[in-house]
Motif scaffolding. Structure first.
Motif, PDB file in Angstrom:
ATOM      1  N   GLY A 137       0.755  -1.235   0.000  1.00 24.07           N
ATOM      2  CA  GLY A 137       0.000   0.000   0.000  1.00 24.07           C
ATOM      3  C   GLY A 137       0.787   1.286   0.000  1.00 24.07           C
ATOM      4  N   THR A 139       2.696   2.502  -2.518  1.00 26.24           N
ATOM      5  CA  THR A 139       2.661   3.143  -3.830  1.00 26.24           C
ATOM      6  C   THR A 139       1.626   2.465  -4.708  1.00 26.24           C
ATOM      7  N   ILE A 140       0.769   3.265  -5.325  1.00 24.69           N
ATOM      8  CA  ILE A 140      -0.226   2.729  -6.254  1.00 24.69           C
ATOM      9  C   ILE A 140       0.386   2.661  -7.636  1.00 24.69           C
ATOM     10  N   GLU A 222       2.297  -4.596  -6.825  1.00 20.26           N
ATOM     11  CA  GLU A 222       2.242  -3.149  -6.571  1.00 20.26           C
ATOM     12  C   GLU A 222       1.231  -2.874  -5.464  1.00 20.26           C
ATOM     13  N   PHE A 224      -1.592  -1.218  -4.949  1.00 25.66           N
ATOM     14  CA  PHE A 224      -3.051  -1.278  -5.057  1.00 25.66           C
ATOM     15  C   PHE A 224      -3.548  -2.703  -4.834  1.00 25.66           C
ATOM     16  N   SER A 225      -3.011  -3.642  -5.622  1.00 25.56           N
ATOM     17  CA  SER A 225      -3.447  -5.033  -5.478  1.00 25.56           C
ATOM     18  C   SER A 225      -2.944  -5.635  -4.172  1.00 25.56           C
ATOM     19  N   ASN A 227      -2.581  -4.110  -1.248  1.00 27.49           N
ATOM     20  CA  ASN A 227      -3.424  -3.670  -0.139  1.00 27.49           C
ATOM     21  C   ASN A 227      -4.784  -4.353  -0.179  1.00 27.49           C
TER      22      ASN A 227
END
Length: 349
Positions: A137, A139-140, A222, A224-225, A227
């Motif tokens: 979480g 960096t998106i 990454e 986004f996925s 988190n």
């Protein structure tokens, strides 16, 4: 001062960690009056601690930019991180605002050479034991270079935490076939295969169900996925726990069954207890910062402190530096830079 409960959880958690790691010494940053009042209940911790008064505490709902602007230099969070920068502390641990903690850590400590973006790495319970997952979480989105950086960072953490000489690393993807997934993920996979790094073994793509199986020692994705995967796993654990509690209370037969199988249920509860694996490690910075879950209890905060202790004792930063130097010497940084330039040139045309 951060988290849902502040020093009422932080101090008893520190006391538990001190019992298990007697050589720890604490620098406590926050409201001096509150901390000293609570420390009277923990004489052993008091003797092993120094208290540093801070006039500002970052709120849990404060925006990172606002926290950085208002709390820089004077907040308890900033001063704890700054202590790592100046060498007064080996590691900072906080249960406070995650976004603010990352923003302040990045601003104060800066990223390590050749690391573009830091990552949050967490310990994931698996059928085989534990693995490391990053980014969770910080960096998106991430390009191929950042995914490779995360692989190197995660591999170094696995060596420091688990004592594995050459940990296996997988890239989280929608399938294990090489043709599947985003272009950045496929590019990172190809370069990791070609790099053949001495510090890690690239094991290929892994899918979501491999997280719990423990297929690899380190799972890279990454933020986004990562988190979403974390929150989904936490929610599923709570859901299963609620199902079991409801089922055990349904009839006298189920209550009797629970009594007879209590040891098995206790073992399951132990495995599913998030406090046992509490603590996200900020990787890629010139210093070690650990983020404890904001809603944790004393046992959970103690776990975060012990994780911090292990990262320092096992020389995490030194291992990361060694691995990054090895990667740079292999010339793969130049290759990916050239590929980026070619891709940009093709896009412009």
């Amino acid at each position: 001062m951060g988290g849902d409960h502040g020093p009422e959880v932080v101090l008893p958690g520190a006391e538990l960690a001190l019992e298990r790691r007697p050589d720890i010494r604490f620098a406590l940053y926050g409201d001096e009056e509150t901390i000293n009042r609570l420390l009277e209940n923990y004489p052993r911790l008091k003797a092993a601690s120094s208290v540093h008064h801070c006039t500002i505490s970052v709120k849990m709902d404060e925006k990172p930019s606002q926290a950085l602007r208002n709390g820089r230099y004077h907040s308890s969070m900033w001063r704890a991180i700054e202590a790592v920068k100046t060498g007064e502390a080996d590691v900072a641990v906080s249960a406070g605002n995650t976004g603010a903690l990352m923003a302040m850590s990045r601003f104060c400590l800066r990223t390590m050479a050749n690391i573009e973006r830091p990552a949050i790495a967490g310990i994931w319970p698996t059928l085989k034991g534990e693995s490391i997952v990053l980014d969770m979480g910080a960096t998106i989105g991430a390009d191929a270079q950042q995914l490779i950086d995360y692989a190197i960072l995660g591999g170094a953490m696995a060596r420091a935490l688990f004592g594995i000489k050459k940990p296996s690393v997988g890239l989280l993807n929608i399938g294990v076939e090489e043709v599947k997934g985003l272009e950045e993920v496929r590019t990172a996979a190809r370069l990791l295969r070609e790099a053949d790094l001495a510090s890690l073994t690239y094991a290929g793509f892994v899918e979501g169900d491999d997280l719990g199986k423990g297929t690899v020692d380190v799972v890279v994705t990454e933020g986004f996925s990562g988190n979403i995967a974390l929150k989904a796993a936490e929610g599923t654990a709570k859901q299963i726990g609620q199902y079991l509690r409801s089922a055990m209370r349904r009839t006298w037969r189920t209550r009797l069954g629970y009594i007879l199988a209590k040891s098995a249920f206790d073992m399951l509860r132990e495995k599913m207890d998030p406090s046992k694996v509490n603590g996200g490690v900020f990787l890629g910075l010139n210093g070690i910062v650990i983020k404890s879950h904001g809603g944790t209890d004393a046992e959970g905060f103690a776990s975060a402190v012990e994780l911090a202790y292990d990262m320092v004792r096992n020389e995490l930063l030194e291992k990361i530096s060694q691995d990054m130097v090895s990667y740079q010497r292999g010339g793969f940084q130049d290759r990916i830079d050239n590929e980026k330039a070619e891709s940009q040139k093709a896009g412009d045309q």
